[in-house]
Motif scaffolding. Sequence first.
Motif, mmCIF file in Angstrom:
data_model
loop_
_atom_site.group_PDB
_atom_site.id
_atom_site.type_symbol
_atom_site.label_atom_id
_atom_site.label_comp_id
_atom_site.label_asym_id
_atom_site.label_seq_id
_atom_site.Cartn_x
_atom_site.Cartn_y
_atom_site.Cartn_z
ATOM 1 N N VAL A 31 -22.845 9.999 -6.735
ATOM 2 C CA VAL A 31 -23.108 11.174 -7.566
ATOM 3 C C VAL A 31 -24.543 11.604 -7.284
ATOM 4 C CG1 VAL A 31 -23.189 12.089 -9.920
ATOM 5 C CG2 VAL A 31 -21.575 10.256 -9.356
ATOM 6 N N TRP A 32 -24.729 12.863 -6.882
ATOM 7 C CA TRP A 32 -26.093 13.318 -6.628
ATOM 8 C C TRP A 32 -26.320 14.690 -7.229
ATOM 9 C CZ3 TRP A 32 -22.385 13.126 -2.892
ATOM 10 C CH2 TRP A 32 -22.198 14.236 -2.081
ATOM 11 N N GLU A 33 -27.569 15.160 -7.075
ATOM 12 C CA GLU A 33 -28.074 16.362 -7.732
ATOM 13 C C GLU A 33 -28.174 16.144 -9.238
ATOM 14 O OE1 GLU A 33 -26.586 20.111 -6.346
ATOM 15 O OE2 GLU A 33 -26.874 19.534 -4.255
ATOM 16 N N ALA A 67 -12.143 15.248 -11.037
ATOM 17 C CA ALA A 67 -12.454 15.918 -12.301
ATOM 18 C C ALA A 67 -13.929 16.271 -12.462
ATOM 19 C CB ALA A 67 -12.014 15.028 -13.469
ATOM 20 N N CYS A 68 -14.824 15.517 -11.813
ATOM 21 C CA CYS A 68 -16.254 15.681 -12.084
ATOM 22 C C CYS A 68 -17.041 16.405 -11.002
ATOM 23 C CB CYS A 68 -16.888 14.315 -12.333
ATOM 24 S SG CYS A 68 -16.246 13.513 -13.815
ATOM 25 N N ASP A 69 -16.502 16.492 -9.783
ATOM 26 C CA ASP A 69 -17.240 17.139 -8.706
ATOM 27 C C ASP A 69 -17.478 18.616 -9.022
ATOM 28 O OD1 ASP A 69 -18.517 17.320 -6.183
ATOM 29 O OD2 ASP A 69 -16.684 18.130 -5.293
ATOM 30 N N GLN A 70 -18.722 19.057 -8.828
ATOM 31 C CA GLN A 70 -19.152 20.439 -9.064
ATOM 32 C C GLN A 70 -19.066 20.854 -10.539
ATOM 33 O OE1 GLN A 70 -20.629 22.123 -6.605
ATOM 34 N NE2 GLN A 70 -20.215 20.423 -5.223
ATOM 35 N N LYS A 71 -19.112 19.859 -11.447
ATOM 36 C CA LYS A 71 -19.109 20.141 -12.886
ATOM 37 C C LYS A 71 -20.492 19.842 -13.473
ATOM 38 C CE LYS A 71 -14.650 21.015 -13.160
ATOM 39 N NZ LYS A 71 -14.169 20.797 -11.846
ATOM 40 N N GLN A 72 -20.798 20.458 -14.600
ATOM 41 C CA GLN A 72 -22.097 20.260 -15.228
ATOM 42 C C GLN A 72 -22.188 18.921 -15.949
ATOM 43 O OE1 GLN A 72 -22.426 23.825 -17.576
ATOM 44 N NE2 GLN A 72 -23.478 24.911 -15.931
ATOM 45 N N LEU A 73 -21.093 18.403 -16.433
ATOM 46 C CA LEU A 73 -21.029 17.124 -17.144
ATOM 47 C C LEU A 73 -22.001 17.095 -18.308
ATOM 48 C CD1 LEU A 73 -20.628 14.585 -14.175
ATOM 49 C CD2 LEU A 73 -18.860 15.832 -15.428
ATOM 50 N N PHE A 74 -23.206 16.593 -18.136
ATOM 51 C CA PHE A 74 -24.159 16.454 -19.239
ATOM 52 C C PHE A 74 -25.489 17.148 -18.936
ATOM 53 C CE2 PHE A 74 -23.979 12.753 -16.502
ATOM 54 C CZ PHE A 74 -25.264 12.739 -15.985
ATOM 55 N N GLN A 75 -25.551 17.953 -17.888
ATOM 56 C CA GLN A 75 -26.779 18.658 -17.539
ATOM 57 C C GLN A 75 -26.437 20.106 -17.225
ATOM 58 O OE1 GLN A 75 -28.080 16.223 -14.194
ATOM 59 N NE2 GLN A 75 -27.244 17.692 -12.745
ATOM 60 N N SER A 109 -27.076 21.975 -14.519
ATOM 61 C CA SER A 109 -26.599 22.268 -13.168
ATOM 62 C C SER A 109 -25.463 21.318 -12.799
ATOM 63 C CB SER A 109 -27.748 22.141 -12.167
ATOM 64 O OG SER A 109 -28.267 20.831 -12.193
ATOM 65 N N PRO A 110 -24.552 21.772 -11.926
ATOM 66 C CA PRO A 110 -23.438 20.905 -11.533
ATOM 67 C C PRO A 110 -23.905 19.747 -10.657
ATOM 68 C CG PRO A 110 -23.339 22.996 -10.347
ATOM 69 C CD PRO A 110 -24.467 23.099 -11.319
ATOM 70 N N VAL A 111 -23.169 18.659 -10.726
ATOM 71 C CA VAL A 111 -23.445 17.489 -9.887
ATOM 72 C C VAL A 111 -22.412 17.462 -8.759
ATOM 73 C CG1 VAL A 111 -24.424 16.155 -11.794
ATOM 74 C CG2 VAL A 111 -21.990 15.922 -11.256
ATOM 75 N N LYS A 112 -22.739 16.740 -7.710
ATOM 76 C CA LYS A 112 -21.789 16.524 -6.622
ATOM 77 C C LYS A 112 -21.298 15.091 -6.712
ATOM 78 C CE LYS A 112 -23.716 19.937 -3.522
ATOM 79 N NZ LYS A 112 -24.336 20.216 -2.220
ATOM 80 N N VAL A 113 -20.009 14.917 -6.557
ATOM 81 C CA VAL A 113 -19.394 13.599 -6.639
ATOM 82 C C VAL A 113 -18.530 13.405 -5.398
ATOM 83 C CG1 VAL A 113 -17.951 12.031 -7.997
ATOM 84 C CG2 VAL A 113 -19.335 13.766 -9.158
#
Length: 139
Positions: A19-21, A79-87, A89-93
């Motif tokens: 997971v990055w960004e 489900a999580c790639d390119q999603k904001q989740l808890f921040q 900006s989106p994260v990459k997974v």
Amino acid sequence: MAELVPFTVPTERDKTLLVWELSSGPTAEALHRSLFAVFSQFGLVYSVRVFPNAAVAGPGFYAVIKFYSAKDAHRAQMACDQKQLFQKSPVKVCLGTRHKAVQHPSLPLNSSRCQELANYYFGFNGWSKRIIKDHYHSL
């Protein structure tokens, strides 16, 4: 199709997410808690490790998340790639790593991890470590 989940430390690429960004605002500890909360919704997580980005990548963090189950890791990645989740900006997974992984010997889980894994998949609370003798065979 059923998946075999061995009582060993997960080292396979298909059980590992990169997971990055991740934002540079929160501390590594806060990111660890947030990542664990998000990804444990998809299955039992073996570990979450958060690292600062290399200097050339700029401020921020990346994480390596290991699941016991390849199916759970795949569902989490989708489900999580390119999603904001808890921040904001989106994260990459990404599932696994791009380079060929070094083969590690299978290490058995310690007893508390075995108990955690058994409780998660079998739904029991409090497995016993005692050996119970079958009294019918001793007659």
